[in-house]
Design an enzyme around this catalytic site. Structure first.
Site, short mmCIF file in Angstrom:
data_model
loop_
_atom_site.label_atom_id
_atom_site.label_comp_id
_atom_site.label_asym_id
_atom_site.label_seq_id
_atom_site.Cartn_x
_atom_site.Cartn_y
_atom_site.Cartn_z
N SER A 24 0.82 -1.21 0.00
CA SER A 24 0.00 0.00 0.00
C SER A 24 0.86 1.26 0.00
CB SER A 24 -0.93 0.00 1.22
OG SER A 24 -0.19 -0.17 2.41
N ASN A 111 -2.19 -2.69 13.23
CA ASN A 111 -3.64 -2.52 13.19
C ASN A 111 -4.10 -1.29 13.96
OD1 ASN A 111 -3.52 -4.82 11.71
ND2 ASN A 111 -4.39 -6.17 13.29
N THR A 156 -40.36 26.10 -9.36
CA THR A 156 -40.62 24.74 -8.89
C THR A 156 -40.86 23.95 -10.16
OG1 THR A 156 -42.99 25.09 -8.68
CG2 THR A 156 -41.67 25.53 -6.73
N HIS A 157 -40.43 22.70 -10.18
CA HIS A 157 -40.49 21.88 -11.40
C HIS A 157 -39.76 22.55 -12.56
CE1 HIS A 157 -43.86 19.77 -9.33
NE2 HIS A 157 -44.15 21.00 -8.92
N SER A 278 -15.49 26.41 -28.36
CA SER A 278 -15.62 25.17 -29.13
C SER A 278 -14.63 25.23 -30.28
CB SER A 278 -17.04 25.03 -29.65
OG SER A 278 -17.06 24.18 -30.79
N LYS A 284 -19.54 29.61 -29.40
CA LYS A 284 -19.76 28.95 -28.12
C LYS A 284 -18.93 29.54 -26.99
CE LYS A 284 -22.03 25.61 -27.57
NZ LYS A 284 -22.01 24.23 -28.06
N ASN A 286 -18.60 27.85 -23.34
CA ASN A 286 -19.09 26.72 -22.55
C ASN A 286 -18.67 26.82 -21.09
OD1 ASN A 286 -20.21 25.55 -24.88
ND2 ASN A 286 -18.22 24.65 -25.41
N GLU A 291 -19.71 22.17 -15.47
CA GLU A 291 -20.01 20.80 -15.91
C GLU A 291 -19.09 19.80 -15.23
OE1 GLU A 291 -20.83 20.73 -20.41
OE2 GLU A 291 -19.85 22.64 -20.05
N TYR A 318 -9.56 -6.82 12.43
CA TYR A 318 -8.95 -6.30 11.21
C TYR A 318 -8.93 -7.35 10.10
CZ TYR A 318 -5.48 -4.40 8.01
OH TYR A 318 -4.85 -3.94 6.88
N GLN A 323 -7.35 -2.14 4.12
CA GLN A 323 -6.30 -1.34 3.48
C GLN A 323 -6.87 -0.54 2.29
OE1 GLN A 323 -2.08 -2.70 3.19
NE2 GLN A 323 -2.62 -3.06 1.06
N LYS A 326 -8.13 3.77 2.10
CA LYS A 326 -7.44 5.07 1.99
C LYS A 326 -7.62 5.74 0.65
CE LYS A 326 -4.35 3.12 5.22
NZ LYS A 326 -5.01 1.81 4.99
N1 ARG Z 1 -1.12 -1.34 5.37
C1 ARG Z 1 -2.07 -1.85 6.28
C2 ARG Z 1 -3.40 -1.11 6.11
O1 ARG Z 1 -3.38 -0.07 5.55
C3 ARG Z 1 -1.60 -1.69 7.68
C4 ARG Z 1 -2.16 -2.69 8.64
C5 ARG Z 1 -1.64 -4.03 8.35
N2 ARG Z 1 -1.96 -4.97 9.36
C6 ARG Z 1 -1.82 -6.28 9.15
N3 ARG Z 1 -2.17 -7.06 10.12
N4 ARG Z 1 -1.37 -6.75 8.05
O2 ARG Z 1 -4.46 -1.57 6.51
#
Ligand code: ARG
Length: 459
Positions: A24, A111, A156-157, A278, A284, A286, A291, A318, A323, A326
């Site tokens: 990650s 964790n 409205t509408h 355009s 145009k 735009n 948008e 966990y 993971q 994020k």
């Molecule tokens: N990179 C992991 C995450 O973002 C960290 C936690 C990993 N824990 C584990 N028991 N492998 O969730």
């Protein structure tokens, strides 16, 4: 080779594809400052509790500061072999200070570490967003102050309903954004419990002090249940939910800007700074930014749905699925910040066209309700009957191709004999908006008050 941080029982390293799906670091390196702050608080607490020596603590703190400098100055090499931000920091710490680095992870797991880091990041994101949303409110309030009595159709509408003022319309968005900020403040308060010390899932036998680490990191208190602490991602969902609702408000405003910019409406004009041409149609202009705000909000709502789906099937505690929490949050945060900035830019850029607004509002018999109300107030006609009488007068105007104010008195009296000259006093647009003086209404006097109140409440 087996992983240096957890590979004790492993004979060989992961397959390349295993490393690729597992790592990650490509995205969680965004958490470096939070990770180092969490580690410093943890090491300080461990020493205060006599779990590690003061000398080891000092080595760890100095080493972490060096790691932070290396990352901040772009001199740090992140590696997938070290999987994630936590192990990248720790293995570099080991290179710098040697043996004491191995004591940092006492009474801690990745964790509780990742839950803590991510909460700290989301907390900062809420604070940044509060400033960005406030900047958009400030732009809307400024423009509302400029146009408290500029009359436009209220819909409205998407059918002309009653005249309102442009300032009143802009202030509607100030309210929505105020609720967005309140939602985020509320979520920020709720997330502010520290997971650190929950360890892998069950707590730890070491005599740690969770109040101390919580306080050092600006949390209100430690989380109450270790299993919950390492499996909770409500704060990320709260973030995405609040971001999605805010995004929905931006998208509705963007949609109005698109409509207002059409040659059919022409209520506003954006300058060259916020329009594009355009490549084939020279005429145009735009409203691409509007948008794109409307479209990009789709990503934020998608991120909320994506993370809900990740979380919904997970048993305690966990799982590595988490993971995946994020990237959607980072992406949503970037997207929402961009959409807020673009919207603030457009609001400051736009110029309303009062003549176009007036033409549009006059076309739709917008004072029909005022006529019905006059029949009720002046003649004592029940509202339902007044509604019907007014409908017949609207029909006369429509047939004659005029506005309500141009229907001759005799024709009105043919519909209801009690109608007098005085009725024309309520049929103008100005009379209509001026009469809407109820609290929160569109009367210019009320809008001026609302501008002043909004400054107090939000700026
Ligand atoms: N990179 C992991 C995450 O973002 C960290 C936690 C990993 N824990 C584990 N028991 N492998 O969730």
């Amino acid at each position: 080779d087996a992983n240096a941080l957890w590979g004790g029982r492993f004979g060989s390293g992961p397959a390349a594809i295993m490393q690729q799906i597992n790592a990650s670091i490509g995205f969680d390196q965004k958490l470096w400052a939070q990770d180092i702050a969490g580690s410093k608080a943890h090491a300080t607490m461990l020493a205060a509790q006599g779990i590690i020596s003061d000398a080891d603590r000092d080595a760890i703190l100095a080493g972490l500061d060096q790691v932070a400098r290396e990352i901040a100055e772009g001199r740090f090499t992140f590696t997938v072999e070290n999987e994630d931000i936590h192990m990248n920091v720790e293995s570099r710490l080991k290179e710098i200070i040697g043996e004491p680095a191995g004591r940092l992870h006492t009474a801690r797991s990745r964790n509780d570490q990742v839950a803590t880091d991510f909460k700290l990041w989301v907390r900062d994101a809420f604070d940044r967003l509060d400033t960005d949303i406030q900047a958009l409110q400030a732009a809307l309030i400024d423009r509302a102050e400029q146009f408290p009595d500029l009359i436009m159709p209220g819909f409205t509408h998407l059918q002309t309903a009653q005249p309102v003022t442009f300032g009143h319309h802009l202030l509607a968005y100030v309210e929505m954004l105020g609720r967005d900020r309140a939602r985020m403040r509320d979520a920020r308060k709720r997330l502010n419990e520290c997971p650190l010390g929950s360890a892998a899932l069950a707590g730890t036998p070491y005599p740690i002090n969770r109040e101390a680490t919580a306080a050092a990191l600006g949390f209100d208190r430690p989380t109450a249940n270790s299993l919950d602490a390492v499996s909770d991602r409500d704060f990320a969902l709260d973030y995405l939910a609040a971001a999605s609702i805010c995004g929905t408000h931006l998208s509705r405003l963007a949609e109005e800007i698109v409509i207002w910019c059409t040659s059919q409406f022409r209520f506003i004009r954006l300058t060259d700074a916020f329009t594009t041409g355009s490549s084939i149609m020279p005429q145009k202009r735009n409203p691409d930014a509007a948008e794109l705000v409307r479209a990009k909000v789709g990503r934020v709502i998608g991120a909320l749905n994506g993370l809900l789906i990740v979380m919904k099937g997970l048993p305690l505690a966990y799982s590595k699925d988490m993971q995946e929490d994020k990237e959607p949050v980072f992406m949503a945060d970037e997207t929402l910040a961009l959409c807020l900035a673009a919207t603030t830019g457009m609001i400051r850029d736009l110029t309303p066209d009062p003549a176009a607004m007036r033409r549009a509002v006059e076309a739709g018999f917008p004072t029909a309700t005022d006529l019905a109300d006059w029949l009720v107030r002046s003649l004592g006609v029940p509202f339902r009957d007044a509604h019907h009488i007014t409908g017949r007068i609207v029909k006369l105007a429509e047939e004659a191709g005029t506005g309500l104010a141009e229907v001759p008195l005799e024709k009105m009296q043919a519909v209801h004999p009690g109608i007098t000259d005085a009725v024309y006093g309520v049929l103008t647009l100005e009379a209509s908006v001026n009469s809407r003086t109820s609290f929160g209404g569109t009367a210019p006097a009320r809008v001026r008050e609302a501008v002043a109140a909004a400054k107090q409440r939000f700026l």
